[in-house]
Design a protein around this motif. Structure first.
Motif, PDB file in Angstrom:
ATOM      1  N   LYS A  70       0.815  -1.217   0.000  1.00  0.00           N
ATOM      2  CA  LYS A  70       0.000   0.000   0.000  1.00  0.00           C
ATOM      3  C   LYS A  70       0.862   1.287   0.000  1.00  0.00           C
ATOM      4  O   LYS A  70       0.814   2.089   0.948  1.00  0.00           O
ATOM      5  N   ASP A  72       2.163   5.069  -0.707  1.00  0.00           N
ATOM      6  CA  ASP A  72       1.496   6.371  -0.821  1.00  0.00           C
ATOM      7  C   ASP A  72       1.806   7.034  -2.157  1.00  0.00           C
ATOM      8  O   ASP A  72       0.952   7.700  -2.749  1.00  0.00           O
ATOM      9  N   HIS A 110      -4.189   2.636  -8.810  1.00  0.00           N
ATOM     10  CA  HIS A 110      -5.565   3.133  -8.655  1.00  0.00           C
ATOM     11  C   HIS A 110      -6.351   2.281  -7.661  1.00  0.00           C
ATOM     12  O   HIS A 110      -7.076   2.812  -6.802  1.00  0.00           O
ATOM     13  N   GLN A 111      -6.184   0.978  -7.742  1.00  0.00           N
ATOM     14  CA  GLN A 111      -6.966   0.084  -6.886  1.00  0.00           C
ATOM     15  C   GLN A 111      -6.687   0.303  -5.403  1.00  0.00           C
ATOM     16  O   GLN A 111      -7.593   0.168  -4.578  1.00  0.00           O
ATOM     17  N   GLN A 113      -5.530   3.165  -4.230  1.00  0.00           N
ATOM     18  CA  GLN A 113      -5.714   4.601  -3.999  1.00  0.00           C
ATOM     19  C   GLN A 113      -4.427   5.307  -3.545  1.00  0.00           C
ATOM     20  O   GLN A 113      -4.413   6.008  -2.534  1.00  0.00           O
ATOM     21  N   LYS A 115      -1.669   8.152  -3.469  1.00  0.00           N
ATOM     22  CA  LYS A 115      -1.911   9.603  -3.520  1.00  0.00           C
ATOM     23  C   LYS A 115      -1.478  10.206  -4.846  1.00  0.00           C
ATOM     24  O   LYS A 115      -2.170  11.064  -5.407  1.00  0.00           O
ATOM     25  N   TYR A 165      -7.389   7.789 -16.256  1.00  0.00           N
ATOM     26  CA  TYR A 165      -7.707   7.493 -14.856  1.00  0.00           C
ATOM     27  C   TYR A 165      -7.986   8.779 -14.080  1.00  0.00           C
ATOM     28  O   TYR A 165      -8.868   8.807 -13.208  1.00  0.00           O
ATOM     29  N   ASN A 166      -7.252   9.833 -14.399  1.00  0.00           N
ATOM     30  CA  ASN A 166      -7.534  11.124 -13.761  1.00  0.00           C
ATOM     31  C   ASN A 166      -8.950  11.586 -14.095  1.00  0.00           C
ATOM     32  O   ASN A 166      -9.690  12.074 -13.221  1.00  0.00           O
ATOM     33  N   TYR A 169     -11.539   8.671 -12.538  1.00  0.00           N
ATOM     34  CA  TYR A 169     -11.485   8.326 -11.119  1.00  0.00           C
ATOM     35  C   TYR A 169     -10.983   9.455 -10.223  1.00  0.00           C
ATOM     36  O   TYR A 169     -10.960   9.305  -8.993  1.00  0.00           O
ATOM     37  N   THR A 171      -7.909  10.514  -9.990  1.00  0.00           N
ATOM     38  CA  THR A 171      -6.567  10.240  -9.490  1.00  0.00           C
ATOM     39  C   THR A 171      -5.636  11.413  -9.795  1.00  0.00           C
ATOM     40  O   THR A 171      -5.955  12.298 -10.598  1.00  0.00           O
TER      41      THR A 171
END
Length: 335
Positions: A70, A72, A110-111, A113, A115, A165-166, A169, A171
């Motif tokens: 995970k 950042d 993305h999955q 999340q 930053k 994706y931005n 979603y 992002t």
């Protein structure tokens, strides 16, 4: 991005990834995770760095890594790269490997999340006949240089995936497009390397063997821009650390390009480069150009005004960069 943020550097053992790690460590970041496929980063000892072996072309492995770690922030520096000769011989591998690994990483980021994600592209994304110097707006305005089209298409797909994706979603995925890179941990293999490291090795070996000539592909007239990899790392981290306001205004505000050019804004001919390297290496022979071989694109200069307006510009001159790269080459005994 604070000093304790978990930062993932995909492709940590390569020239680009290792330079980003050096810069992050110098800036005081303490929670770094790097991926490697087969070659561990030699300089990792005593660094705040965890190295993990991952096949980035394997979607299951990438997904498992992101769910476990995970991160950042992500620097997507992993790529299959090479010079004009390698691009001519291995076009299928260049498009498949790059499309696969970058797609896996961007989607996994993305999955979970993350930053922010910074995708490392290449100036070869621009059309063969793009206006000079090349601006971000020139993307997809003409045909690509045939010799590196598969690699360029993969990098364009990475840009468009970040952009998409931005849009869908929300992002904060964006990219930098470096010009021709060189420096420590470069590839000096004469079959697959880019022009600058190839010229360093050819000139060095010719000096040691007393070979009277060094032969270079093409006419020597194409102009190229060169960026030291330590400048690239510093510029990339500068972009990653931009304020949310600047990121949202300049990099994720569709249809504004989600990437910035990363270069010096100056260039030289291949002949001028060869003579600079000849002088630094101390080679006394002759530089000869094989005009039966292709030149590639005749002119490739980036317009770096967009990144300059965001507060960054290159610091290392070509002369100093060649000197430090040759010194590294000698110290490491690459030959």
């Amino acid at each position: 991005m604070n000093k304790q943020s978990k930062i993932f550097i995909a492709g940590a053992s390569g020239m680009v990834g290792s330079a980003i790690i050096r810069n992050l460590v110098d800036k005081g970041y303490t929670n770094l995770v790097g991926s490697y496929h087969s070659r561990v980063l030699n300089e990792q000892k005593d660094l705040p760095l965890q190295m993990v072996q991952i096949d980035l072309k394997n979607q299951e492995s990438v997904n498992l890594f992101f769910k476990t770690e995970k991160p950042d922030y992500v620097f997507l520096a992993a790529a299959k790269v090479g010079g004009i000769h390698a691009n001519n011989i291995y076009p299928a591998q260049f498009i498949y490997d790059n499309l696969t690994l970058q797609t896996n990483i961007i989607h996994a980021a993305h999955q979970v999340q993350v930053k922010r994600l910074l995708f490392l592209g290449s100036s070869c994304i621009y059309p063969n006949q793009a206006p000079q110097p090349m601006k971000e707006k020139h993307l997809l305005t003409g045909l690509l240089e045939p010799t590196n089209e598969p690699y360029a298409i993969a990098k364009i797909a990475g840009i468009k995936m970040c952009e998409s994706y931005n849009r869908q979603y929300g992002t904060r995925f964006f990219a930098v497009m470096p010009t021709n890179l060189y420096g420590p941990n470069d590839n000096f293999d004469l079959e697959t390397s880019h022009v600058l490291p190839a010229l360093i090795r050819k000139s060095h070996e010719a000096k040691l063997s007393g070979t009277p000539q060094v032969v270079i592909w093409g006419t020597g007239s194409p102009r190229r821009e060169f960026l030291h990899v330590d400048d690239m790392a510093d510029g990339s981290i500068h972009v990653m650390k931009l304020s949310d306001t600047d990121v949202d205004k300049h990099l994720t505000n569709y249809p504004s390009p989600c990437f910035v050019n990363l270069g010096t804004g100056t260039d030289c001919t291949i002949k001028e480069l060869a003579l600079l390297i000849k002088e630094e290496v101390g080679y006394q022979g002759e530089i000869v150009f094989d005009t039966t071989k292709p030149d590639g694109t005749l002119l490739k200069l980036l317009d770096v005004s967009r990144l300059d307006s965001l507060g960054w510009n290159a610091k290392i001159s070509l002369e100093n960069g060649i000197k430090s790269t040759y010194n590294w080459f000698i110290r490491k005994g690459v030959c």
